[in-house]
Design a protein around this motif. Structure first.
Motif, short mmCIF file in Angstrom:
data_model
loop_
_atom_site.label_atom_id
_atom_site.label_comp_id
_atom_site.label_asym_id
_atom_site.label_seq_id
_atom_site.Cartn_x
_atom_site.Cartn_y
_atom_site.Cartn_z
N LEU A 185 -8.35 -12.47 3.29
CA LEU A 185 -7.68 -11.98 2.05
C LEU A 185 -8.44 -10.39 1.39
CD1 LEU A 185 -5.89 -12.51 -0.23
CD2 LEU A 185 -7.79 -13.74 -1.36
N ALA A 186 -9.58 -10.33 1.64
CA ALA A 186 -10.08 -9.18 1.45
C ALA A 186 -9.51 -8.04 2.09
CB ALA A 186 -11.59 -9.13 1.57
N ARG A 187 -9.42 -8.23 3.59
CA ARG A 187 -9.00 -7.23 4.14
C ARG A 187 -7.35 -6.96 3.95
NH1 ARG A 187 -11.58 -5.80 8.99
NH2 ARG A 187 -13.41 -6.88 9.13
N THR A 188 -6.90 -8.27 3.35
CA THR A 188 -5.16 -8.02 3.31
C THR A 188 -5.12 -6.90 2.01
OG1 THR A 188 -4.48 -9.96 4.15
CG2 THR A 188 -3.07 -9.08 2.40
N LEU A 189 -5.98 -7.38 0.90
CA LEU A 189 -6.12 -6.67 -0.42
C LEU A 189 -6.40 -5.34 0.26
CD1 LEU A 189 -7.62 -9.25 -2.72
CD2 LEU A 189 -5.44 -8.35 -2.69
N GLY A 195 -4.76 1.10 2.60
CA GLY A 195 -4.35 1.30 3.72
C GLY A 195 -5.43 0.86 4.53
N SER A 196 -4.83 0.77 5.82
CA SER A 196 -5.80 -0.25 7.04
C SER A 196 -6.92 0.49 7.30
CB SER A 196 -4.84 -0.32 8.18
OG SER A 196 -4.41 0.92 8.65
N HIS A 197 -6.75 1.93 7.65
CA HIS A 197 -8.08 2.73 7.89
C HIS A 197 -9.13 2.71 6.93
CE1 HIS A 197 -10.37 6.43 9.07
NE2 HIS A 197 -10.56 5.76 10.19
N LEU A 262 -2.12 6.81 1.58
CA LEU A 262 -3.53 6.72 0.74
C LEU A 262 -3.07 6.39 -0.50
CD1 LEU A 262 -5.54 9.73 2.05
CD2 LEU A 262 -5.73 7.35 2.66
N LYS A 263 -2.08 6.66 -1.22
CA LYS A 263 -1.81 6.36 -2.81
C LYS A 263 -0.33 6.58 -2.92
CE LYS A 263 -4.88 8.82 -4.61
NZ LYS A 263 -5.91 9.01 -5.68
N PHE A 264 0.10 5.59 -4.05
CA PHE A 264 1.25 6.19 -4.84
C PHE A 264 0.98 6.59 -6.08
CE2 PHE A 264 2.53 2.52 -1.70
CZ PHE A 264 3.18 3.00 -0.85
N ILE A 265 1.69 7.77 -6.42
CA ILE A 265 1.09 8.44 -7.56
C ILE A 265 2.41 8.29 -8.64
CG2 ILE A 265 0.03 10.41 -8.58
CD1 ILE A 265 -0.56 11.18 -6.00
N GLY A 266 2.80 7.28 -9.45
CA GLY A 266 4.01 7.34 -10.07
C GLY A 266 5.01 7.28 -9.18
N ASP A 267 5.97 8.27 -9.01
CA ASP A 267 7.13 8.40 -8.06
C ASP A 267 6.98 9.12 -6.83
OD1 ASP A 267 7.19 10.65 -9.72
OD2 ASP A 267 9.30 10.85 -9.36
N GLY A 268 5.47 9.44 -6.63
CA GLY A 268 5.29 10.23 -5.41
C GLY A 268 4.40 9.48 -4.80
N LEU A 269 4.03 9.92 -3.38
CA LEU A 269 3.10 9.46 -2.26
C LEU A 269 2.27 10.33 -1.85
CD1 LEU A 269 4.03 9.42 0.92
CD2 LEU A 269 5.72 7.69 -0.07
N LEU A 270 1.10 10.16 -1.19
CA LEU A 270 0.29 11.15 -0.33
C LEU A 270 0.00 10.40 0.75
CD1 LEU A 270 -1.77 13.31 0.15
CD2 LEU A 270 -3.31 12.08 -1.33
N ALA A 271 0.23 10.92 1.93
CA ALA A 271 0.20 10.27 3.27
C ALA A 271 -0.70 11.34 4.35
CB ALA A 271 1.37 9.93 3.94
#
Length: 401
Positions: A185-189, A195-197, A262-271
């Protein structure tokens, strides 16, 4: 009838000792569960089939069932979605009874089926030749209830001594399974939220503020256009559905091609697409191309319901970024920072001005120009940078060479 002596020796004692002392190096509960069933057979308990049902609270899955059958070395895993409790396969089942508070569900399958419980599960057990079936709650901390079941094809079913051994096993199985389930569960969260990495790094101990590494990566920042107008005028639930559909269209191609959101920022995302991975920059553009197709399909579906099409901008750059923990003493964010991230953000903002939905820096374009047909759009001022930056667009009809 006297209550069974909890401490009396049973056929399961050797299996209990193995669960307690012999599974420390076993990471996965399904492997432990299969080995436990085999050892129970070897100890003389006539086990033919057993299942372990656990709640996992994955973003897509409510729970999982591990099923071991006679002659198998491994347990078969089946995932259950969040709607399973509304379906006939669950309603009235032993798992349903246990989750509702039952301490035991026992069904003698040799008796006339018209006299017993009515559920497809018991008909299936009979068709497999089972003569006895028992289910118990597996009690974890804070009232969490999971389910374990055992079935036999022995004429007459389980004897009292078999039931006593299996019952004696339950507290130890509960402890062993809780540790593994919570680890998973910790890994899933972490996979879900960072993100996985990044999740692997955090689990490995990268939790100190200010720690991190320098990574050379292709950076992609995406933003939805006119979201403020949408959120002001649409019902809340419609806005949430729209965002989820939009993020699905963008995110799934990114993950499929080796990127990490790495994150969703409101209506944006950073990858990012780390450059130590083969063909990282090309993979980023392949992800963009697939995301465009997914967005076009989403807009077709939305137009059928009278909704306006969704527009977006994507900025892409490549460079060194600091990848690690940033934040307050008590609340950290695992992310990337640096001038390269700022550049990608500025290029995304420029897509509005230049009327292109994907803008690439020259540094990035030089790494893929032999493989992709890019359009040079000139030198442009970029806020926060001294000199004009040479920019390229990724045309909607661009194809790889």
């Amino acid at each position: 009838m006297n209550a069974p002596d909890t401490y009396a020796p049973t056929q399961a004692d050797g299996v209990i000792d193995w669960l307690t002392n012999g599974t420390r190096d076993e990471r996965f509960i399904d492997d432990i569960f299969a080995q436990m069933c085999i050892r129970l057979q070897q100890a003389g308990i006539p086990l033919k089939r057993s299942t372990l049902h656990v709640m996992i609270h994955h973003p897509q899955w409510l729970g999982a069932r591990m099923m071991w059958s006679d002659g198998k070395r491994e347990a078969e895993i089946t995932l259950a979605d969040y709607d399973v409790r509304e379906r006939s396969e669950y309603i009235g089942s032993s798992a349903n009874e246990i989750h509702d508070g039952a301490d035991e569900v026992r069904e003698k399958l040799e008796q006339d089926s018209s006299l017993g419980r009515k559920h497809a599960l018991y008909d299936d057990m009979r068709s497999l030749g089972m003569t006895d079936y028992v289910a118990w709650p597996l009690l974890h901390t804070l009232g969490k209830r999971h389910v374990v079941t055992f079935a036999t094809d022995r004429p007459g079913g389980f004897e009292d001594v078999h039931i006593a051994g299996l019952k004696k096993l339950l507290p130890v199985l509960a402890l062993v399974s809780e540790i593994r389930i919570k680890n998973r569960l910790a890994r899933t969260l972490l996979e879900t939220y960072v993100g996985s990495h990044a999740g692997e790094l955090i689990l490995a101990g990268a939790t100190r503020r200010g720690t991190g590494t320098t990574v050379r990566a292709a950076i992609m920042i995406c933003d939805l256009r006119d979201f403020t107008k949408i959120s002001d005028n649409w019902p809340r639930d419609d806005v949430i559905d729209l965002l989820n559909d939009y993020f699905d269209a963008m995110s799934e191609p990114i993950a499929r091609h080796g990127g990490e959101i790495l994150k969703f920022i409101g209506d944006g995302l950073l990858a990012i697409f780390p450059l130590h991975q083969p063909n990282a920059c090309a993979n980023l553009l392949h992800a963009v191309a697939e995301a465009r197709g997914a967005m076009a399909a989403l807009n077709d579906r939305n137009s059928a319901t009278g909704r306006a099409p969704l527009n977006y901008g994507i900025g892409v750059h490549v460079g060194d970024v600091m990848y690690g923990n940033i934040g307050s003493a008590q609340r950290l964010d695992f992310t990337v920072i640096g001038p390269a991230v700022n550049m990608a953000s500025r290029l995304e903002a420029l897509t509005k001005t230049l009327g292109r939905n994907v803008l690439l820096s020259r540094d990035f374009a030089e790494l893929v120009e032999k493989e992709f047909a890019l359009e040079h759009v000139g030198r442009h001022e970029v806020r926060g940078f001294n000199a004009p930056i040479e920019l390229y667009a990724y045309p909607a009809r661009a194809i790889s060479g």
